[in-house]
Write an enzyme that holds these catalytic residues in place. Structure first.
Site, PDB file in Angstrom:
ATOM      1  N   ASP A 103       9.273   7.577   6.809  1.00  0.00           N
ATOM      2  CA  ASP A 103       8.984   6.215   7.241  1.00  0.00           C
ATOM      3  C   ASP A 103       9.877   5.194   6.549  1.00  0.00           C
ATOM      4  OD1 ASP A 103       7.058   7.210   8.897  1.00  0.00           O
ATOM      5  OD2 ASP A 103       5.354   6.612   7.657  1.00  0.00           O
ATOM      6  N   GLY A 104      10.212   5.435   5.270  1.00  0.00           N
ATOM      7  CA  GLY A 104      11.067   4.498   4.552  1.00  0.00           C
ATOM      8  C   GLY A 104      12.446   4.377   5.192  1.00  0.00           C
ATOM      9  N   ASN A 163       7.163  -3.668   8.902  1.00  0.00           N
ATOM     10  CA  ASN A 163       5.826  -3.403   8.366  1.00  0.00           C
ATOM     11  C   ASN A 163       5.141  -4.655   7.827  1.00  0.00           C
ATOM     12  OD1 ASN A 163       5.270  -0.755   8.868  1.00  0.00           O
ATOM     13  ND2 ASN A 163       5.420  -0.065   6.750  1.00  0.00           N
ATOM     14  N   ARG A 179       1.036 -12.280 -14.414  1.00  0.00           N
ATOM     15  CA  ARG A 179      -0.039 -13.272 -14.300  1.00  0.00           C
ATOM     16  C   ARG A 179      -0.370 -13.528 -12.841  1.00  0.00           C
ATOM     17  NH1 ARG A 179       0.982 -18.319 -18.127  1.00  0.00           N
ATOM     18  NH2 ARG A 179      -1.284 -18.491 -17.754  1.00  0.00           N
ATOM     19  N   ASP A 204      -3.745 -11.642  -6.954  1.00  0.00           N
ATOM     20  CA  ASP A 204      -2.486 -10.918  -7.104  1.00  0.00           C
ATOM     21  C   ASP A 204      -1.486 -11.271  -6.015  1.00  0.00           C
ATOM     22  OD1 ASP A 204      -3.501  -9.727  -9.310  1.00  0.00           O
ATOM     23  OD2 ASP A 204      -3.500  -7.688  -8.539  1.00  0.00           O
ATOM     24  N   THR A 212      -1.131   0.192   8.678  1.00  0.00           N
ATOM     25  CA  THR A 212      -1.444   1.493   8.096  1.00  0.00           C
ATOM     26  C   THR A 212      -0.751   1.696   6.752  1.00  0.00           C
ATOM     27  OG1 THR A 212       0.398   2.528   9.294  1.00  0.00           O
ATOM     28  CG2 THR A 212      -1.760   2.532  10.367  1.00  0.00           C
ATOM     29  N   LEU A 253      -3.460  -1.645   4.539  1.00  0.00           N
ATOM     30  CA  LEU A 253      -4.587  -0.706   4.560  1.00  0.00           C
ATOM     31  C   LEU A 253      -5.088  -0.446   3.147  1.00  0.00           C
ATOM     32  CD1 LEU A 253      -6.333   1.416   6.146  1.00  0.00           C
ATOM     33  CD2 LEU A 253      -4.542   3.054   5.574  1.00  0.00           C
ATOM     34  N   SER A 254      -4.159  -0.231   2.217  1.00  0.00           N
ATOM     35  CA  SER A 254      -4.549   0.027   0.826  1.00  0.00           C
ATOM     36  C   SER A 254      -5.256  -1.166   0.203  1.00  0.00           C
ATOM     37  CB  SER A 254      -3.301   0.372   0.002  1.00  0.00           C
ATOM     38  OG  SER A 254      -2.684   1.542   0.492  1.00  0.00           O
TER      39      SER A 254
END
Length: 333
Positions: A66-67, A179, A190, A209, A220, A224-225
């Site tokens: 995918d990369g 993506n 920070r 963050d 995906t 997703l994460s």
């Protein structure tokens, strides 16, 4: 016909397959250009690939994971050149299986025995400290909806960074992503402060963050994460997912295709400088980023699908660990 072959040169099987494919292409009376995926981060490699595209490349065949597909998509941009990915990586969610051999898959694509998936991509405009904000200036002088439409139609960017943007002439720095864009806390670790708006409407003042803005294709991946939803690839809107927000009132936002996700970092202290990543590649700026605008790209990226499972079947197998019969690991034990 001219075929651009992009191979993951760190994978010996992909290199062998590229040589086999190049031989096949030449025996069919076609031309090809071979490019190593590592070269897509260098000016020389991009020049050779750009030359192949300028000469009228009809298809880009990607031998990797995918990369490698994402790097190729960034190179192709919105030129409309279809991308045929053949998996030589690990997950390979965007790629086709190479079990039948690269020649068989490419031959099928040449005979139109594939499905063309039109994937929404992102146009990302970045305004740094001390630079004019052309998006805000546009909106001041015209209807906001018209301003957003003009921005969504204006250009795309190259593989290595800004294409349609030069801060010196009052235009924003523009980037392409298939993506996602990830805006995260910088090297000092920070958390950052930012305002999140959609098409001019303030959604929230946030601290955390950062933020991921993804396409359906990118839903995906990082999104997703971070707790975002799975989105079918034909969806043309965007998905905005806050990263570890310091609040109990935060949810992912799914936008319409015409919407623009806006991130205002101007209140962020210099000590909390943000870092930007486009499809996993870091962006470098000579001054702090103050505003980021993310909209749908001017033209979709075309991925070619060869006799593969549908989106939901792939989701079931990859993310829910069901086998081809639809059974979970617990049911199989």
């Amino acid at each position: 016909m001219h075929i651009l072959i992009v191979r993951n040169n760190s994978n010996s099987r992909a290199v062998d397959a590229s040589l086999l494919l190049a031989t096949y292409v030449s025996t069919q009376g076609m031309e090809c250009t071979l490019v190593d995926s590592s070269d897509l981060s260098s000016p020389d490699g991009c020049e050779r690939a750009d030359a192949a595209l300028a000469a009228g490349a009809d298809m880009a065949v990607v031998l990797g994971g995918d990369g490698t597909i994402l790097r190729t998509a960034r190179l192709v941009g919105t030129r409309g050149v279809p991308i045929l990915g053949i998996n030589f990586g690990r997950l390979g969610f965007l790629a086709n299986s190479g079990e039948e051999g690269v020649v068989a898959v490419v031959a099928a694509a040449l005979s139109d025995d594939v499905v063309a998936e039109r994937r929404t991509n992102l146009r990302i405009d970045v305004v740094c400290e001390g630079e004019a904000d052309p998006w805000a200036d546009e909106a001041d002088g015209e209807d906001e909806e018209d301003a957003r439409a003009d921005r969504a139609e204006s250009g795309f960017c190259s593989a290595l960074g800004p294409s349609s943007g030069d801060p010196a002439d009052g235009r924003a720095r523009s980037f392409f992503a298939l993506n996602e864009l990830a805006v995260t806390r910088g090297a000092n670790g920070r958390i950052i402060d930012f305002d999140l708006s959609v098409s001019g409407a303030l959604i929230a003042e946030m601290r955390g963050d950062g933020l991921v803005v993804a396409t359906a294709t990118g839903s995906t991946a990082y999104a997703l994460s971070a707790g975002g939803p799975l989105v079918a690839p034909g969806f043309t809107g965007l998905v905005a997912v806050p990263l570890a927000p310091h609040t109990l009132h935060s949810r992912a936002i799914v936008t319409a295709g015409s919407d623009v996700v806006e991130m205002d970092l101007s209140k962020n202290a210099d000590a909390r400088e943000a870092t930007l990543f486009v499809d996993g590649e870091p962006l470098s700026f000579d001054r702090p980023v103050r505003r980021v605008y993310v909209s749908r790209g001017a033209a979709p990226t075309v991925l070619l699908r060869y006799r593969g499972k549908g989106f939901y079947e792939r989701v079931s197998k990859v993310f829910f660990e069901h086998d081809d019969a639809g059974r979970s690991p617990l049911a199989r034990s």
